[in-house]
Design an enzyme around this catalytic site. Structure first.
Site, PDB file in Angstrom:
ATOM      1  N   SER A 247       0.842  -1.188   0.000  1.00 42.24           N
ATOM      2  CA  SER A 247       0.000   0.000   0.000  1.00 42.24           C
ATOM      3  C   SER A 247       0.878   1.238   0.000  1.00 42.24           C
ATOM      4  O   SER A 247       2.055   1.176   0.335  1.00 42.24           O
ATOM      5  CB  SER A 247      -0.919   0.053   1.233  1.00 42.24           C
ATOM      6  N   SER A 285      -2.736  -4.142  -3.138  1.00 39.59           N
ATOM      7  CA  SER A 285      -2.191  -2.823  -2.856  1.00 39.59           C
ATOM      8  C   SER A 285      -3.303  -1.788  -2.712  1.00 39.59           C
ATOM      9  O   SER A 285      -4.210  -1.706  -3.546  1.00 39.59           O
ATOM     10  CB  SER A 285      -1.236  -2.404  -3.980  1.00 39.59           C
ATOM     11  N   ASP A 287      -3.392   1.882  -3.000  1.00 38.07           N
ATOM     12  CA  ASP A 287      -2.610   3.050  -3.429  1.00 38.07           C
ATOM     13  C   ASP A 287      -3.548   4.247  -3.548  1.00 38.07           C
ATOM     14  O   ASP A 287      -4.334   4.344  -4.488  1.00 38.07           O
ATOM     15  CB  ASP A 287      -1.930   2.782  -4.774  1.00 38.07           C
TER      16      ASP A 287
END
Length: 357
Positions: A247, A285, A287
């Site tokens: 992340s 992830s 993001d």
């Protein structure tokens, strides 16, 4: 067992010995000048505070507070948000996307502590004059998974830690690396953490500042000046396992006269910039980019609006500052061993310079 509350300047958690930021190593990104601290706090009215929790060998975690002056339910600031990959728990996301505003400070922490942190933030705001009449509140809390280097299931971040970070927030230099929300995070095979940077540029007849702060915890292969850099390349052991989940939270602040739609465009560039340093944007992830302006909604001062055609220089400023902030997070961190025996090391300066010059 020790539990440290970090502030900057901090007598408890000083800059790691021999650590130097990217710019100090000659690895400045882009041509634009920085603010005096090369930090998010170069944007007027922005303060940053950390609470760092270290209870070896199990806990390496914490919380980071980004506190814009005067923000509150009755005095929201324009904001935009973007999810590059939405496997995350960004509390408050949908209202920011819908209304284009933030009405609380922005807090960053560990994944499973995010909900306790959000509750503590609500209590803190409701007690303050700016929250005295609030009957609805949208706390903003981002997170990264620090479960590789910390006992994430213990949910160690509590109300007292949130309040300490908020109350200690200050302008000036920002502590980086293994502090606050970055205490237990990793990125690109290295120990990562908190990183920050800023840029100044002329815009619409005035000088404006863009500042960024990253909580780096993502997978991929590091790239510096176009060259891939693995731990083995700089004399470190190759990690046996990757991050628990990748992340990155990127927060952008600016005093440029932008509306929420334009700030959303900046937030997108903040996430795009992670590709420059080798982000993999994997399935697991989260993001996120969150960009906000310091000019209150409806403020009469300054230009009524900025044409989109003039945003290019701001886009460049964000891309450059995020790239440099990630490098700072890797260079300024501290070697950390988690409860399972996994160790991550910071990016060592001398071998890096030997590779990329």
């Amino acid at each position: 067992m020790p539990c440290w509350s970090c502030r900057h300047p901090s007598p408890v958690r000083p800059r790691p010995p021999l650590a130097r930021r990217a710019r100090e190593l000659g690895l400045a990104v882009g041509d634009l000048p920085t603010g005096p601290h090369d930090a998010l706090t170069d944007v007027p009215g922005i303060r940053v505070g950390h609470t760092t929790l270290i209870r070896p060998p199990r806990v390496h975690s914490g919380v980071t507070a980004i506190v814009p002056d005067g923000v509150g339910p009755a005095s929201p600031l324009p904001a935009g948000v973007f999810a590059g990959n939405g496997y995350g728990k960004l509390v408050g996301f949908t209202q920011i996307a819908e209304l284009g505003a933030i009405e609380t400070p922005i807090l960053l922490t560990s994944t499973l502590s995010a909900f306790r942190v959000a509750d503590a933030l609500v209590g803190w705001v409701l007690e303050r004059p700016e929250g005295a009449d609030a009957r609805s509140l949208n706390p903003v809390v981002g997170e990264c998974n620090d479960g590789l280097l910390s006992d994430i299931r213990s949910r160690p971040v509590g109300e007292e830690h949130v309040r300490a970070a908020l109350e200690s927030a200050s302008d000036g230099p920002v502590a980086e690396g293994s502090v606050g929300a970055g205490t237990g995070t990793t990125a690109l095979g290295f120990k990562a953490g908190i990183g920050t940077s800023s840029r100044r540029l002329p815009l619409a007849g005035q000088e404006v500042t863009v500042g960024v702060l990253v909580q780096a915890n993502f997978d991929g292969t590091l790239r510096v000046r176009g060259r891939t850099v693995t731990p083995a390349d700089v004399g470190l052991p190759t990690p046996d396992s990757g991050p628990e989940a990748g992340s990155c939270m990127v927060v952008v602040a600016t005093d440029a006269p932008l509306d929420a739609r334009q700030l959303t465009r900046l937030a997108r560039r903040a996430v795009y910039a992670l590709a420059r340093v080798g982000a993999a944007y994997g399935h697991g992830s989260g993001d996120y980019g969150l960009a906000f302006g310091t000019r209150p909604l409806g403020a009469p001062a300054g230009p009524a609006g900025l044409p989109d055609a003039e945003l290019d220089s701001l886009f460049i400023a964000v891309l450059d500052a995020v790239e440099e902030a990630v490098l700072n997070s890797l260079l300024m961190s501290t070697a950390t061993t988690g409860p399972g025996g996994d160790t991550r090391h910071p990016l060592p300066a001398a071998p890096l310079l030997a590779l990329v010059g």
